[in-house]
Structure formats: C-alpha cells, structure tokens
Write an enzyme that holds these catalytic residues in place. Structure first.
Site, PDB file in Angstrom:
ATOM      1  N   HIS A  19      -5.233  -7.846   2.098  1.00  0.00           N
ATOM      2  CA  HIS A  19      -4.263  -7.202   1.216  1.00  0.00           C
ATOM      3  C   HIS A  19      -4.611  -5.724   1.025  1.00  0.00           C
ATOM      4  O   HIS A  19      -5.757  -5.390   0.734  1.00  0.00           O
ATOM      5  CB  HIS A  19      -4.264  -7.915  -0.143  1.00  0.00           C
ATOM      6  CG  HIS A  19      -3.163  -7.472  -1.044  1.00  0.00           C
ATOM      7  ND1 HIS A  19      -1.857  -7.383  -0.634  1.00  0.00           N
ATOM      8  CD2 HIS A  19      -3.171  -7.092  -2.337  1.00  0.00           C
ATOM      9  CE1 HIS A  19      -1.114  -6.970  -1.640  1.00  0.00           C
ATOM     10  NE2 HIS A  19      -1.887  -6.784  -2.689  1.00  0.00           N
ATOM     11  N   GLN A  41       6.483  -5.392  -4.145  1.00  0.00           N
ATOM     12  CA  GLN A  41       6.778  -5.546  -2.718  1.00  0.00           C
ATOM     13  C   GLN A  41       7.709  -6.715  -2.423  1.00  0.00           C
ATOM     14  O   GLN A  41       8.217  -6.826  -1.317  1.00  0.00           O
ATOM     15  CB  GLN A  41       5.477  -5.680  -1.919  1.00  0.00           C
ATOM     16  CG  GLN A  41       4.726  -6.978  -2.174  1.00  0.00           C
ATOM     17  CD  GLN A  41       3.368  -7.016  -1.483  1.00  0.00           C
ATOM     18  OE1 GLN A  41       2.434  -6.363  -1.908  1.00  0.00           O
ATOM     19  NE2 GLN A  41       3.261  -7.778  -0.416  1.00  0.00           N
ATOM     20  N   CYS A  81       2.438  -4.692   1.824  1.00  0.00           N
ATOM     21  CA  CYS A  81       1.438  -4.041   0.975  1.00  0.00           C
ATOM     22  C   CYS A  81       0.900  -2.769   1.613  1.00  0.00           C
ATOM     23  O   CYS A  81       0.638  -1.785   0.923  1.00  0.00           O
ATOM     24  CB  CYS A  81       0.294  -4.995   0.675  1.00  0.00           C
ATOM     25  SG  CYS A  81      -0.427  -5.756   2.130  1.00  0.00           S
TER      26      CYS A  81
END
Ligand SMILES: *[C@@H]1O[C@H](CO)[C@@H](O)[C@H](O)[C@H]1NC(C)=O
Ligand SMILES: *[C@@H]1O[C@H](CO)[C@@H](O)[C@H](O)[C@H]1NC(C)=O
Length: 331
Positions: free
Chosen positions: A281, A139, A145
C-alpha cells in the site's frame, strides 16, 4: 440420603451449566448480530441477497477474531476492531484496495538519490499544521493508492514552491499513466516519470476522480502543477524524518495488513503481522513525533482511522515503511 442429595446437586449443576452455556452462546450471537447491524448502518452497507448477507456476517465474525488477536498482541496504543473494511476477506481487501506492484521488487526502477536534509529532524513535525496537505481523499474501490501517494507529495512540493495548495488529479494518472496499471496498482517511481512525460497534473476539479479507468482526457492547457524530476530517499527513518520536515510530505509504502482492522491510536503490530518485504500500500507521510514517536499517514476517506489518518510506530522500520520513500522535485 445424603448421597441422593449430592447426585441431585450434580444434575442441577450440569443443567445450570448447560443453560449457562446456551445462554452465553446466544448472547455472543446477539452481540455479533448487533455489531454487524451497527457496522452496516455506519458504513451504509446493503447486500443483494440473504446468502450474501450471511456470507458477509461470517467474514465479519472472522475479522473480529483477527482484530482481537492483533489487539491482544499490540505493542502500541492502537485500537483494532470494526472498520469500513470489516466485511471483506483479506484477499478481497488486498485485491480491491491494495497494490500488488509494490512488492514486485524487480519492477523497481533506480531513482536518483535525494539530497540529504541540511539538519537533523526536529522532535516533531506535521505538514497539516503548515498548509501543505489537502483534505483527506478517498480512492474508492480501486487500487490507485500509488496515484494518491504521488499527487499528495506533489501537492506538498508545489505548495513549498509557490505557497499555493492545490488539490491535484489522481484520475489523470489512473487514465493516462501507461507505465502503471490504473486500479490494478502502480509504482510511484513510474508515476513521476509519466507526469514528466505528460507535462504535469491537472487539478482535481478539472479532472475529477471517478475510481475506475476511462480513456485519457488530459489536456496540456489545463496543467496546474509540473515536476522536473524525482528522487529516492534513504531508508533510515531519522533521515526520512529530517527530509520530510525540511522538504515536504513524502510518498511512502508499507505492508497494510493491520490497516484493515485499525481504528485509532499509534499502531505497533508484531512483526509477524507486518512483513517489511510484502509492501502492498502506498501512502503519504505527513508528519511524525507528535505522540510517542510516530509517523502519520493519509488515505481511505475521512471515515477511516483517525479522520482518515493512520498512525504508525516509528523507529523500528515497521511494516517496511522506510523501504520505498520518494518525492517529486519541482524546480
Ligand atoms: C448508501 O448506499 C446507497 C446504495 O449503495 C446509495 O445509493 C446511497 O447514496 C448511500 N448513502 C450514503 C449516505 O452514502
Ligand atoms: C521544470 O519543468 C517545467 C515544466 O516542464 C519547465 O518549464 C521548467 O523550465 C523546468 N525547470 C528547470 C529548472 O528545468
């Protein structure tokens, strides 16, 4: 006479002790500098000035201490230490790579519940062995993410539907998904909705990843995969595993604190390091159960973790891994 000798020995002892102490101090500094230099070489780091380099060295030193603490309290087999994120403060790591939207529970949309799997989870399952997972992506310095998690899931669903594994575009979501905030974070539930509205995803090749927001360049003529809806999985880890094995890789999210320091092994940090409500995340669950009941996850480029994968202990809802599992549906 004998008293004199004793005094002498004391002085000698103190001198030796001091020399030893100074030696240890330098030894530690030399070790730290060597470690930092190796880090810079391994991860190709250059710093713009001497001050910047010194600042990064201090952060690196702090991170090594945190890694040691994690290591000393580790309940699994994980090894913590130098990673590609070792010169970032916790805040920088969070800002550059994580996703603040995930823990804003008020933003979370109601999703349709998934149809449960038809049978219990097998002992182990790994979608990488069944061709449903594209090579590890990266990323970059962008909190996207959520986009990677969702495209990974859709690649799996598309593979299940058509037998063809495509690598799909995250940049399309970074640029065109107005419900989310590009590199500032996003929610998988929004992303599915945006993809349905757009009409589908282009391939990675047609709409390649650059890692910052640009204007939307989506063309419906280039749609390579579509989705029809999305569902939310139950928060029971066994049901998640059963669903994953039957239906494909799952979009999930977790508290990523320990991930900044993770090198390899099955990570099982103490709960105090991994508040399940502070999810920050998004990841892709691709399998479980190969080594002492674990879940494995994908993410930050091949030079992270075990060839790009993180292994997390399964069975105690660790780091909130069960809290935000979802999938697209392709009819
Ligand atoms: C290393 O970093 C420099 C400058 O940041 C870049 O130009 C170069 O391509 C990088 N090399 C590798 C192997 O990543
Ligand atoms: C699923 O979506 C595609 C693309 O939007 C559409 O062509 C197809 O008819 C849909 N399938 C069903 C069963 O609704």
């Amino acid at each position: 006479m004998s008293g004199f000798t004793v005094l002498n020995m004391c002085e000698l002892f103190i001198m030796h002790f001091m020399i030893f102490f100074i030696f240890c101090y330098f030894q530690e500094t030399v070790e730290l500098l060597t470690e930092f230099k190796n880090f810079m070489i391994t991860y190709n780091r250059t710093y713009s000035s001497q001050e910047e380099a010194e600042k990064r060295l201090r952060i690196f030193q702090e991170n090594m201490k945190t890694a040691q603490t994690l290591q000393s309290l580790e309940q699994g087999s994980a090894e913590y230490g130098v990673t590609k994120f070792s010169d970032l403060t916790e805040d920088e790591f969070r800002m550059m790579y994580l996703n603040p939207m995930l823990s804003q529970w008020s933003l979370k949309k109601e999703m349709k519940p998934a149809t449960p799997a038809s049978k219990a989870a097998p002992d182990s399952w790994d979608w990488r062995d069944h061709g449903a997972v594209s090579p590890v992506k990266n990323q970059g310095m962008c909190g996207s993410c959520w986009a990677f998690s969702v495209t990974g899931n859709i690649e799996g669903q598309w593979f299940k539907k058509t037998g063809q594994l495509l690598s799909l575009s995250e940049q399309e979501l970074v640029d065109c998904d107005k419900l989310d905030q590009a590199c500032g974070g996003g929610l998988p539930s929004n992303a599915y909705e945006a993809i349905e509205k757009l009409g589908g995803l282009e391939t990675e090749t047609d709409y390649n990843y650059i890692g910052h927001k640009q204007s939307c360049d989506f063309s419906s003529g280039k749609v390579a995969a579509y989705i029809n809806s999305s569902v939310e999985l139950p928060d029971n880890e066994n049901e998640i595993a059963a669903w994953l094995a039957e239906k494909g890789p799952v979009s999930a999210a977790l508290n990523a604190f320990a991930m900044q320091f993770y090198r390899k092994g099955v990570s099982h940090p103490l709960k105090i390091f991994c508040n399940p409500w502070m999810i920050d995340h998004a990841v892709l669950l691709v399998g479980f159960g190969q080594r002492d009941d674990v879940v494995f996850i994908f993410l930050w480029g091949e030079d992270y973790g075990e060839q790009g994968y993180y292994y997390l202990y399964r069975g105690s809802r660790l780091c909130g891994i069960n809290k935000m599992c979802s999938s697209a549906i392709v009819n």
